[in-house]
Design an enzyme around this catalytic site. Sequence first.
Site, PDB file in Angstrom:
ATOM      1  N   GLU A 136      46.135  56.255  41.526  1.00  0.00           N
ATOM      2  CA  GLU A 136      47.561  55.965  41.636  1.00  0.00           C
ATOM      3  C   GLU A 136      48.366  57.181  42.124  1.00  0.00           C
ATOM      4  O   GLU A 136      49.400  57.538  41.545  1.00  0.00           O
ATOM      5  CB  GLU A 136      48.110  55.457  40.302  1.00  0.00           C
ATOM      6  N   GLU A 178      42.320  47.503  38.093  1.00  0.00           N
ATOM      7  CA  GLU A 178      42.561  47.452  36.646  1.00  0.00           C
ATOM      8  C   GLU A 178      43.373  46.208  36.328  1.00  0.00           C
ATOM      9  O   GLU A 178      44.346  45.894  37.018  1.00  0.00           O
ATOM     10  CB  GLU A 178      43.331  48.687  36.167  1.00  0.00           C
TER      11      GLU A 178
END
Length: 482
Positions: free
Chosen positions: A122, A267
């Site tokens: 990220e 995720e």
Amino acid sequence: MGLFPFSKSFGVLFLLALLLFSPTVSGIGANWGTQSTHRLRPEIVVRMLKDNGIQKVKLFDADYDTLKALGKSGLEVMVGIPNDMLSTMGSLKAAEKWVSKNVTVHMNDNNVNIRYVAVGNEPYLTTYNGTYLRTTLPAMQNIQTALIKAGLGSQVKVTCPLNADVYESSNTFPSGGDFRAEIHGYVSQLVKFLSDNGCPFTINIYPFISLYIDPNFPVEYAFFDGNATPLNDGGTIYTNMFDANHDTLVWALQKNGFGNVPIIIGEIGWPTDGDRNANAQLAQRFNQGFMQHISGGKGTPLRPGPVDAYLFSLIDEDAKSIQPGNFERHWGILTYDGLPKYSLNLGTTNSGSLVPARNVKYLERKWCVLKPNAKLDDPQIAPSMSYACGRADCTSLGYQTSCGGLDARGNISYAFNSYYQINNQLDDACKFSGLATVTKSDPSTGTCRFGLMIEPYYGGAQQKHGYTKTALALILFLWTIV
């Protein structure tokens, strides 16, 4: 995971999710994080993965012992390069060295089935304020070049797990999706690199966060029961957050000329503690609903077909940062010691329920609690509890959490015991100015489990967690004199 920021222009839909999951029923994956004070031995975790029919695992680093344990397991592996290494990977020589040490050796000498290298985690997250905008793509390019030079270009693909805040919607519908304006150029270049090299776009989507940041969010839309008010996007109907968020990304890719780039859900999951909406019941509802949603290979309205996903996460991690929220340490479908938290049919085993870790060794059955004769108005109570919680894990204490029903004495005992267990039940870790005592009677009550720590595992390159006896004694001494 990051701090889960959201763009205002995304409106309700963008709040709906920050975590995507993927596979057909026969290929579900799991994130295996290791930010724990006491790790399960890697070989125990690998056995547990196989016992549960989980066929893919996503790592956040390239720990030697973890990869060694995955050798000859047949599990597909995604290894990770942390954000703090992105700048270093800007050197092709450094990238080649990393690939040789962390990919080639394990594949050739240990038969590890490495399929992906996740470059960063990220890195374009809003809260990073652009820290990694200029280093991510060069790192990906160099890792790709290094893989090709090692003869692994066709076997191992580069990707970069991104938070769903890299895209937004201009009209609160998926069809309004595009990459966030201020990073549009960076994301477009990254996606072009992925497209040119046959690599997947990996995205993390978290419906739970929508509920966490907005108590008025329509709860039913986070789940897959079909009870939410349908969203009609020009004739395309959405009944859950996952599909809508996923297809917002699909629209963004299509608008920028990359409609055929494969998507991996890096995720997706639901925490079980640390917040009033984080509990085993809702986690079971979400994860089981997700599994059923993807089990038939239906996919989403804009991307029919099997979903490639990694459940977040496999095991709780009691050393993770709680900056996003106290729930951050409780994403596991299993507890820190490998016990299933709830029934979950992954569609991969005959039993239809999770299989616990085997051969887990615990420390002695004893706990640290507040002395029965200790007075609650003792002036050392508050600083003692603050000290314990600041260095251990008290995220299960709070409003509507698993230990939210404890009285004052119970709260103090829980804090003392957490510190005591994390520090390997050292005698010096159950002092607290004479307020604490060791008991062999389990103080757990109802939904509140007073932890009993597992034996510490010290891998070859892993730092020892917890304080040594000498260091702990010094810390306690210094604390008493300040």
